[in-house]
Write a protein that holds these residues in place. Structure first.
Motif, mmCIF file in Angstrom:
data_model
loop_
_atom_site.group_PDB
_atom_site.id
_atom_site.type_symbol
_atom_site.label_atom_id
_atom_site.label_comp_id
_atom_site.label_asym_id
_atom_site.label_seq_id
_atom_site.Cartn_x
_atom_site.Cartn_y
_atom_site.Cartn_z
ATOM 1 N N MET A 319 -23.367 77.127 -26.074
ATOM 2 C CA MET A 319 -22.364 76.221 -26.625
ATOM 3 C C MET A 319 -22.883 75.442 -27.828
ATOM 4 S SD MET A 319 -20.278 73.363 -24.453
ATOM 5 C CE MET A 319 -20.921 71.904 -25.237
ATOM 6 N N ILE A 320 -24.192 75.258 -27.875
ATOM 7 C CA ILE A 320 -24.820 74.553 -29.001
ATOM 8 C C ILE A 320 -26.032 75.363 -29.441
ATOM 9 C CG2 ILE A 320 -24.107 72.170 -28.444
ATOM 10 C CD1 ILE A 320 -26.732 71.868 -26.874
ATOM 11 N N ALA A 321 -26.459 75.133 -30.683
ATOM 12 C CA ALA A 321 -27.634 75.876 -31.157
ATOM 13 C C ALA A 321 -28.908 75.082 -30.912
ATOM 14 C CB ALA A 321 -27.478 76.184 -32.647
ATOM 15 N N SER A 322 -28.802 73.759 -30.913
ATOM 16 C CA SER A 322 -29.991 72.970 -30.612
ATOM 17 C C SER A 322 -29.575 71.710 -29.864
ATOM 18 C CB SER A 322 -30.736 72.594 -31.895
ATOM 19 O OG SER A 322 -30.096 71.487 -32.487
ATOM 20 N N ALA A 323 -30.519 71.174 -29.086
ATOM 21 C CA ALA A 323 -30.226 70.037 -28.209
ATOM 22 C C ALA A 323 -29.702 68.842 -29.003
ATOM 23 C CB ALA A 323 -31.487 69.649 -27.440
ATOM 24 N N THR A 324 -30.174 68.670 -30.222
ATOM 25 C CA THR A 324 -29.787 67.485 -31.002
ATOM 26 C C THR A 324 -28.292 67.487 -31.345
ATOM 27 O OG1 THR A 324 -30.555 68.675 -32.926
ATOM 28 C CG2 THR A 324 -32.030 66.991 -32.076
ATOM 29 N N GLU A 325 -27.654 68.661 -31.300
ATOM 30 C CA GLU A 325 -26.211 68.712 -31.595
ATOM 31 C C GLU A 325 -25.376 67.884 -30.626
ATOM 32 O OE1 GLU A 325 -24.279 72.549 -31.947
ATOM 33 O OE2 GLU A 325 -26.083 73.328 -32.896
ATOM 34 N N THR A 326 -25.898 67.669 -29.428
ATOM 35 C CA THR A 326 -25.113 66.939 -28.424
ATOM 36 C C THR A 326 -24.802 65.524 -28.914
ATOM 37 O OG1 THR A 326 -27.157 66.327 -27.326
ATOM 38 C CG2 THR A 326 -25.938 68.178 -26.390
ATOM 39 N N GLU A 327 -25.705 64.975 -29.705
ATOM 40 C CA GLU A 327 -25.509 63.602 -30.177
ATOM 41 C C GLU A 327 -24.224 63.499 -31.010
ATOM 42 O OE1 GLU A 327 -29.003 61.917 -32.088
ATOM 43 O OE2 GLU A 327 -27.668 60.517 -33.138
ATOM 44 N N ALA A 328 -24.095 64.365 -32.026
ATOM 45 C CA ALA A 328 -22.905 64.329 -32.891
ATOM 46 C C ALA A 328 -21.647 64.687 -32.099
ATOM 47 C CB ALA A 328 -23.094 65.294 -34.058
ATOM 48 N N LEU A 329 -21.754 65.666 -31.205
ATOM 49 C CA LEU A 329 -20.591 66.050 -30.401
ATOM 50 C C LEU A 329 -20.123 64.876 -29.543
ATOM 51 C CD1 LEU A 329 -21.608 69.647 -29.240
ATOM 52 C CD2 LEU A 329 -19.561 69.064 -30.552
ATOM 53 N N ALA A 330 -21.070 64.224 -28.887
ATOM 54 C CA ALA A 330 -20.703 63.106 -28.009
ATOM 55 C C ALA A 330 -20.103 61.956 -28.810
ATOM 56 C CB ALA A 330 -21.925 62.628 -27.231
ATOM 57 N N ARG A 331 -20.629 61.728 -29.991
ATOM 58 C CA ARG A 331 -20.125 60.659 -30.853
ATOM 59 C C ARG A 331 -18.711 60.935 -31.353
ATOM 60 N NH1 ARG A 331 -23.617 56.854 -32.936
ATOM 61 N NH2 ARG A 331 -25.698 57.696 -33.267
ATOM 62 N N SER A 332 -18.339 62.243 -31.416
ATOM 63 C CA SER A 332 -17.056 62.590 -32.026
ATOM 64 C C SER A 332 -15.864 62.242 -31.129
ATOM 65 C CB SER A 332 -17.035 64.079 -32.396
ATOM 66 O OG SER A 332 -16.976 64.851 -31.217
ATOM 67 N N VAL A 333 -16.135 61.830 -29.879
ATOM 68 C CA VAL A 333 -15.033 61.381 -29.017
ATOM 69 C C VAL A 333 -15.292 59.930 -28.601
ATOM 70 C CG1 VAL A 333 -14.172 63.563 -28.086
ATOM 71 C CG2 VAL A 333 -16.222 62.567 -27.096
ATOM 72 N N ALA A 334 -14.189 59.190 -28.403
ATOM 73 C CA ALA A 334 -14.347 57.750 -28.130
ATOM 74 C C ALA A 334 -14.887 57.506 -26.728
ATOM 75 C CB ALA A 334 -13.010 57.050 -28.301
ATOM 76 N N ASP A 335 -14.485 58.372 -25.786
ATOM 77 C CA ASP A 335 -15.021 58.236 -24.421
ATOM 78 C C ASP A 335 -15.004 59.604 -23.759
ATOM 79 O OD1 ASP A 335 -12.447 58.776 -23.499
ATOM 80 O OD2 ASP A 335 -11.907 56.658 -23.448
ATOM 81 N N ALA A 371 -16.916 68.859 -27.305
ATOM 82 C CA ALA A 371 -17.311 67.460 -27.467
ATOM 83 C C ALA A 371 -17.280 66.728 -26.131
ATOM 84 C CB ALA A 371 -16.390 66.766 -28.464
ATOM 85 N N GLN A 372 -16.189 66.936 -25.370
ATOM 86 C CA GLN A 372 -16.075 66.238 -24.085
ATOM 87 C C GLN A 372 -17.141 66.739 -23.108
ATOM 88 O OE1 GLN A 372 -13.578 67.611 -25.771
ATOM 89 N NE2 GLN A 372 -12.070 65.994 -26.134
ATOM 90 N N VAL A 373 -17.391 68.063 -23.172
ATOM 91 C CA VAL A 373 -18.392 68.617 -22.243
ATOM 92 C C VAL A 373 -19.776 68.073 -22.596
ATOM 93 C CG1 VAL A 373 -19.515 70.737 -21.435
ATOM 94 C CG2 VAL A 373 -17.029 70.671 -21.728
ATOM 95 N N ALA A 374 -20.103 68.068 -23.880
ATOM 96 C CA ALA A 374 -21.415 67.543 -24.302
ATOM 97 C C ALA A 374 -21.541 66.082 -23.900
ATOM 98 C CB ALA A 374 -21.586 67.691 -25.808
ATOM 99 N N ARG A 375 -20.453 65.347 -24.067
ATOM 100 C CA ARG A 375 -20.491 63.926 -23.708
ATOM 101 C C ARG A 375 -20.689 63.770 -22.190
ATOM 102 N NH1 ARG A 375 -19.046 58.938 -26.522
ATOM 103 N NH2 ARG A 375 -19.293 57.420 -24.859
#
Ligand code: G3P
Length: 496
Positions: A319-335, A371-375
């Motif tokens: 679902m992601i290419a690197s672990a650091t992507e989770t940060e931007a994905l999680a940030r892209s949703v308010a909750d 995004a929601q899953v990463a969050r």
């Protein structure tokens, strides 16, 4: 000072200078084997090869000669079981990793025999496949020939620290330290010896076991064949990775606590020179023993899957290419939009202890995306930490004012802020987040005289970031209550 951090997914070699700063670092992952559902294995020979490779890289990149090294400290994934032939140094089959659940039924049977309180009193640990004891028992049951060889003393058992020291010392030293021994469930943490009654119960011959030594001690010197052209280097520190991180975070006083975000997350609180029994299903464990000083203890909340869940998003789901992507994905949703992930991929550890629980993703709608899953995955890391901290606070009656955090994910500000919010306490991240390796270097450096004492080491500890909680109580409790519901739903799933 060279530290080798042989973790669950990879090995890091770091050279530290006298002020505890990183001079040079190298890391490489090794193969994870999943031969059956719930089984996890490693190739111990591959771990050794990767270790030698990263040491070489760290020295080369930092332009450091092995002759310049004052010593080596080793820290490791704990509980993982390796068996090897003493004469050849060759592993006998694959190592069974701490995450492996194959002994879950055997553990149920031990619990049904009413042995849990007895084992907890002696070892500080609950009955769970997590610990080495039932895994070692399983290996010897599988192959009667192995048990015979174990009795005659021709084969050896060790956790990853023992294995690495044995090979790095040219097959000379078969040792471990107090902190690693205390994770096997074979070691009596009051009498400081392998417990003969537990060995009898599990039919484990004592001849198989390493000698238990202090965590800061010169155990052996390196085999010159492995470090050509170098004088033999003292191997002078050993500690399980979580205890090493506690030491590296300078949590030297009773009451101080840390959380390390790695493959799993492990909250440890120093309890001084007394082993404090837990009434909240936490673990009592040996923190370390420094030279001839009395051993020190800690209470631990072991969370099995945190960073590994992010790794699963990357390697399992793609679902992601690197672990650091989770940060931007999680940030892209308010909750979290009602999406929860329970990462019971290898069962649940503290304080739930359910080897039959399995992973769960719940609250999905047509609008749910990456995004929601990463969050949800990131949030699950923080909720699990609250689960164990609440248990710890109930046990001690003391509310923690701050939690020192380290490990790779401590550099993720979204996670750290959410951690402070959901705990309603400050989260502090030190300048060096590689505190596991640092702790191992410190232990080795105290033994060789590179550093004088702990006061000197504590002066190296400096704050990088402090996160203060900001979530209003009703929102915080609403989120957490739903998490607890999701945990309940994940329980017992693999019992069938
Ligand atoms: O008890 C298991 C623990 O030592 C593993 O640590 O850092 O490899 O997740 P880590």
């Amino acid at each position: 000072m060279l530290a080798i951090d042989a973790g669950t997914t990879g090995v890091t070699a770091i050279v530290f200078d006298h002020r505890g700063r990183v001079c040079s670092r190298a890391y490489a992952e090794f193969t994870q084997h999943y031969p059956r559902a719930g089984w996890v294995e490693h190739d111990a020979e591959e771990i050794l090869m990767v270790t030698l490779r990263v040491i070489g890289e760290a020295l080369r990149d930092g332009r450091i000669r092995s002759d310049d090294l004052q010593g080596i400290g080793i820290t490791n994934q704990r509980e993982t079981v390796v068996l090897w032939d003493r004469a050849s140094g060759q592993p006998l089959g694959r190592a069974i990793v701490w995450q492996d659940r194959r002994t879950a039924k055997f553990c149920d049977a031990l619990r049904d025999r009413g042995l849990e309180a007895w084992l907890q009193e002696r070892t500080g640990l609950l009955i769970d496949p997590y610990f080495s004891a039932t895994k070692l028992h399983w290996l010897l049951e599988q192959d009667p020939d192995l048990r015979e060889r174990a009795r005659s003393g021709t084969i050896a058992f060790g956790t990853i620290d023992s294995w690495l020291v044995f090979r790095l010392s040219g097959l000379r030293a078969h040792v471990t330290d107090y902190s690693n021994a205390s994770r096997t469930q074979l070691y009596n943490l009051h009498e400081l010896r392998w417990d003969p009654d537990i060995l009898d119960l599990l039919d484990i011959p004592a001849a198989l076991l390493p000698e238990v030594m202090p965590s800061s001690w010169i155990y052996a010197h390196t085999d010159p064949e492995l470090f050509p052209g170098s004088r033999p280097i003292p191997i002078a520190g050993i500690a399980g990775d979580q205890q090493a991180a506690l030491f590296g975070q300078a949590c030297h006083e009773p009451g101080m606590a840390k959380n390390t975000y790695g493959t799993g997350s492990f909250v440890l609180q120093h309890t001084g020179t007394t082993a404090v029994p837990s009434r909240q299903r936490l673990l009592t464990t040996i923190a370390w023993g420094i030279g001839d000083e009395p051993v020190e203890y800690a209470q631990e909340g072991a969370i099995f899957v945190t960073g590994a869940a992010v790794q699963w998003l990357r390697d399992g789901l793609g679902m992601i290419a690197s672990a650091t992507e989770t940060e931007a994905l999680a940030r892209s949703v308010a909750d979290n939009e009602g999406v929860y992930f329970v990462p019971a991929l290898t069962g649940l550890g503290a304080p739930h202890w359910d080897p039959h629980a399995r992973g769960l993703l719940i609250g999905l709608t047509r609008g749910t995306g990456k995004a929601q899953v990463a969050r949800a995955v990131l949030e699950s890391i923080a909720y699990q930490t609250r689960d164990v901290l609440e248990a710890m606070q109930r046990d001690s009656g003391i509310r923690l004012s701050e939690l020192r955090c380290d490990g790779g994910a401590a550099l993720n500000p979204v996670l750290m802020q959410f951690q402070a919010d959901i705990l309603d306490s400050s989260v502090v991240v030190p300048e060096t987040v590689e505190t596991t390796a640092l702790g191992a270097a410190y232990l080795a450096g105290l033994a060789t005289g590179f550093w004088g004492d702990r006061t000197e080491l504590a002066r190296h500890w400096r704050v990088r970031n402090r996160y203060t909680p900001g979530l209003p109580e009703p929102e915080r409790e609403r989120l957490y209550r739903r998490w607890l519901r999701a945990v309940d739903l994940s329980r017992g799933w693999a019992r069938e």
